[in-house]
Write an enzyme that holds these catalytic residues in place. Structure first.
Site, PDB file in Angstrom:
ATOM      1  N   GLY A 158      -9.330  -2.660   0.552  1.00 11.63           N
ATOM      2  CA  GLY A 158      -8.693  -3.537  -0.426  1.00 11.63           C
ATOM      3  C   GLY A 158      -7.979  -4.707   0.221  1.00 11.63           C
ATOM      4  O   GLY A 158      -8.127  -5.851  -0.213  1.00 11.63           O
TER       5      GLY A 158
ATOM      6  N   GLY B 285     -12.346   3.105   0.595  1.00 12.84           N
ATOM      7  CA  GLY B 285     -12.318   4.548   0.850  1.00 12.84           C
ATOM      8  C   GLY B 285     -13.706   5.171   0.851  1.00 12.84           C
ATOM      9  O   GLY B 285     -14.061   5.900   1.774  1.00 12.84           O
TER      10      GLY B 285
ATOM     11  N   LYS C  87      -3.762   2.303   7.331  1.00 16.23           N
ATOM     12  CA  LYS C  87      -4.275   3.656   7.066  1.00 16.23           C
ATOM     13  C   LYS C  87      -5.155   4.110   8.227  1.00 16.23           C
ATOM     14  O   LYS C  87      -6.384   4.020   8.172  1.00 16.23           O
ATOM     15  CB  LYS C  87      -5.072   3.663   5.763  1.00 16.23           C
ATOM     16  CG  LYS C  87      -4.193   3.653   4.525  1.00 16.23           C
ATOM     17  CD  LYS C  87      -5.004   4.111   3.330  1.00 16.23           C
ATOM     18  CE  LYS C  87      -4.652   3.311   2.108  1.00 16.23           C
ATOM     19  NZ  LYS C  87      -5.776   3.126   1.205  1.00 16.23           N
TER      20      LYS C  87
ATOM     21  N   ARG D 293     -13.134  -5.757 -10.556  1.00 10.89           N
ATOM     22  CA  ARG D 293     -14.085  -4.655 -10.789  1.00 10.89           C
ATOM     23  C   ARG D 293     -14.793  -4.799 -12.133  1.00 10.89           C
ATOM     24  O   ARG D 293     -15.911  -4.324 -12.306  1.00 10.89           O
ATOM     25  CB  ARG D 293     -13.354  -3.321 -10.724  1.00 10.89           C
ATOM     26  CG  ARG D 293     -12.939  -2.986  -9.313  1.00 10.89           C
ATOM     27  CD  ARG D 293     -12.875  -1.501  -9.158  1.00 10.89           C
ATOM     28  NE  ARG D 293     -12.605  -1.162  -7.777  1.00 10.89           N
ATOM     29  CZ  ARG D 293     -11.898  -0.108  -7.403  1.00 10.89           C
ATOM     30  NH1 ARG D 293     -11.402   0.701  -8.301  1.00 10.89           N
ATOM     31  NH2 ARG D 293     -11.723   0.139  -6.123  1.00 10.89           N
TER      32      ARG D 293
HETATM   33  P1  ADP Z   1      -7.491  -2.007   4.133  1.00 15.19           P
HETATM   34  O1  ADP Z   1      -6.968  -1.935   2.713  1.00 15.19           O
HETATM   35  O2  ADP Z   1      -8.095  -3.332   4.452  1.00 15.19           O
HETATM   36  O3  ADP Z   1      -8.376  -0.844   4.495  1.00 15.19           O
HETATM   37  P2  ADP Z   1      -5.079  -0.748   5.103  1.00 15.19           P
HETATM   38  O4  ADP Z   1      -4.737  -0.361   3.708  1.00 15.19           O
HETATM   39  O5  ADP Z   1      -5.421   0.343   6.057  1.00 15.19           O
HETATM   40  O6  ADP Z   1      -6.229  -1.865   5.105  1.00 15.19           O
HETATM   41  O7  ADP Z   1      -3.857  -1.540   5.765  1.00 15.19           O
HETATM   42  C1  ADP Z   1      -3.378  -2.740   5.240  1.00 15.19           C
HETATM   43  C2  ADP Z   1      -1.976  -2.986   5.707  1.00 15.19           C
HETATM   44  O8  ADP Z   1      -1.899  -2.874   7.119  1.00 15.19           O
HETATM   45  C3  ADP Z   1      -1.465  -4.371   5.395  1.00 15.19           C
HETATM   46  O9  ADP Z   1      -0.489  -4.305   4.386  1.00 15.19           O
HETATM   47  C4  ADP Z   1      -0.904  -4.888   6.718  1.00 15.19           C
HETATM   48  O10 ADP Z   1       0.353  -5.520   6.585  1.00 15.19           O
HETATM   49  C5  ADP Z   1      -0.787  -3.626   7.525  1.00 15.19           C
HETATM   50  N1  ADP Z   1      -0.841  -3.888   8.979  1.00 15.19           N
HETATM   51  C6  ADP Z   1      -1.826  -4.471   9.674  1.00 15.19           C
HETATM   52  N2  ADP Z   1      -1.493  -4.611  10.975  1.00 15.19           N
HETATM   53  C7  ADP Z   1      -0.260  -4.095  11.123  1.00 15.19           C
HETATM   54  C8  ADP Z   1       0.638  -3.963  12.201  1.00 15.19           C
HETATM   55  N3  ADP Z   1       0.324  -4.391  13.410  1.00 15.19           N
HETATM   56  N4  ADP Z   1       1.839  -3.394  11.966  1.00 15.19           N
HETATM   57  C9  ADP Z   1       2.165  -2.972  10.728  1.00 15.19           C
HETATM   58  N5  ADP Z   1       1.369  -3.066   9.663  1.00 15.19           N
HETATM   59  C10 ADP Z   1       0.165  -3.614   9.839  1.00 15.19           C
HETATM   60 MG    MG Z   2      -5.433  -0.867   1.810  1.00 12.89          MG
END
Ligand code: ADP
Ligand code: MG
Length: 407
Positions: A357, A380, A204, A40
């Site tokens: 992230g 977010g 999430k 950042r």
């Molecule tokens: P981002 O930061 O890209 O928006 P999130 O924070 O929502 O994504 O989610 C990221 C997490 O989701 C990762 O740590 C990953 O391990 C977990 N994840 C992805 N697919 C699965 C799954 N099928 N079961 C459990 N955890 C998962």
């Molecule tokens: Mg995340």
């Protein structure tokens, strides 16, 4: 959709005193508070370059009161110096006499980093710009500046003094990073080139469900491919039984399942489900069809058939947005679904956007970021806009532009 804010190009910045709100909040090593990721800070360079002939005071935050990483911005200032061509100094004061003197002493082409704005109790309040313009923070600092610039896209969902109070009283512009983020969103939300495909996964789910509802109901997406826990929630909504571990983990997500049911009742045809999943059996990855999920504990990635099908749909699209990984990409063997999607996105000439992230971090590791049209620095805030929500800091810039133009 178009945000009517002012940009830096619309101001004569030479020798002007500029208050620049950045979001250089960084992950710190808990053992010594060293900065682990300067992404950042580096991302602030285009705006600082544009302000090379101004007198700039940077206002930013690090974490929040009560947290172990709630520190001063001294180390951030040191890294900012490495990034930009101006001379950068740091002052361990936010709005007291020392900070104000440091701002008055600024010469053309110099930058001073004020200390963590959340050291001021007033910054923690969330209220309207009109109310927050009356805080001591704004009353003491604003008179020292000609222009307020907001480049803190990742904090744009907050309605705090440093984000909505200053634009209430000062001519205000979006910084370069903010401009890039907003123009990518404008492109997605006005008239996306079709077919437009969204690929949503990750853990999430609550962030992604409102996005799915908004983009399907407003027809910004022609289809939504679901992976990660998002797929599990939508499968649950169709009555599909998951494995015991997944059922237990998603046990608390009943609200999301209800919302998914509502979305499916209207838009089922435009949601594409995985047909197989990668699971861990006897220490190695085994792909199984959806109907066998109930027998295994946890679906850890979309299966290879699904990855292939999703990649083809991505390749056939003209707009692709992805947020959240398809699987537990951190574990060897379960990154392949996410990798396939990102590679397919990198290989098309479609307009491609990713946010979040985890997904953005993994795209960096894979080395595909440069081949995507836009990588959002803030999952977010991007998801809120895609869900059709207003972000207070953006609204404040738009309102400031109206006031400025009336003058
Ligand atoms: P981002 O930061 O890209 O928006 P999130 O924070 O929502 O994504 O989610 C990221 C997490 O989701 C990762 O740590 C990953 O391990 C977990 N994840 C992805 N697919 C699965 C799954 N099928 N079961 C459990 N955890 C998962
Ligand atoms: Mg995340």
């Amino acid at each position: 959709m178009e945000f009517q804010y002012l940009t830096l190009d619309e101001f004569d910045l030479r020798d002007k005193a500029v208050l620049l709100r950045l979001d250089i909040n960084a992950p710190l090593d808990p053992s010594n508070n060293q900065i682990l990721d300067d992404g950042r800070i580096v991302a602030a360079k285009p705006t600082l370059d544009a302000l090379s002939e101004a007198r700039v005071a940077v206002l930013s935050h690090q974490s929040r009161p009560g947290m172990g990483d709630f520190t001063s911005l001294q180390l951030h200032a040191g890294l900012l110096q490495k990034t930009c061509s101006q001379r950068v100094t740091f002052i361990d004061d936010v709005m007291g006499p020392a900070a104000r003197q440091a701002v008055r002493d600024l010469k053309k082409g110099e930058v001073v980093v004020l200390d963590n704005v959340r050291f001021c109790a007033e910054e923690i309040l969330e209220d309207t710009g009109e109310k927050l313009a009356k805080t001591n923070l704004v009353k003491r600092l604003a008179p020292l500046f000609d222009i307020y610039v907001n480049d803190a896209f990742a904090t744009a969902h907050r309605s705090q003094a440093s984000l909505v109070g200053f634009p209430y009283v000062l001519p205000s512009a979006a910084g370069k990073l903010m401009e890039g983020e907003l123009s990518a969103i404008e492109k997605l939300m006005s008239n996306p080139v079709r077919p437009s495909t969204y690929v949503l996964g990750g853990a999430k789910v609550e962030d992604k469900v409102p996005v799915i509802e908004n983009i399907l109901s407003t027809r910004k997406a022609d289809r939504v491919l679901v992976g990660g826990n998002v797929a599990k929630v939508f499968l649950k909504a169709t009555g599909t039984k998951l494995g015991q571990r997944d059922e237990e983990e998603l046990g608390t997500a009943t609200d999301e399942v209800l919302k998914a049911k509502r979305i499916l009742s209207k838009y089922k045809k435009r949601i594409v489900f995985p047909t197989d999943f990668g699971t861990l059996t006897d220490g190695k990855r085994v792909d199984i069809p959806v109907r066998k999920l109930a027998k295994v504990g946890r679906a850890l990635d979309i299966g290879s058939d699904t990855a292939e099908k999703f990649s083809e749909i991505v390749a056939d699209s003209k707009t692709v947005v992805a947020s959240g990984p398809m699987g537990v990409f951190e574990e060897e063997g379960f990154e392949s679904g996410t990798k396939a999607i990102l590679e397919s996105m990198a290989n098309t000439d479609a307009f491609t956007v990713i946010g979040g992230g985890h997904l953005a971090g993994y795209a960096g590791i894979l080395g595909v970021s440069e081949r995507l049209s836009h990588v959002s620095t803030a999952g977010g805030a991007m998801l809120s806009l895609l869900a059709g929500e207003e972000l207070p800091a953006i609204t404040a810039l738009v309102e400031a532009a109206k006031r400025y133009k009336r003058k």
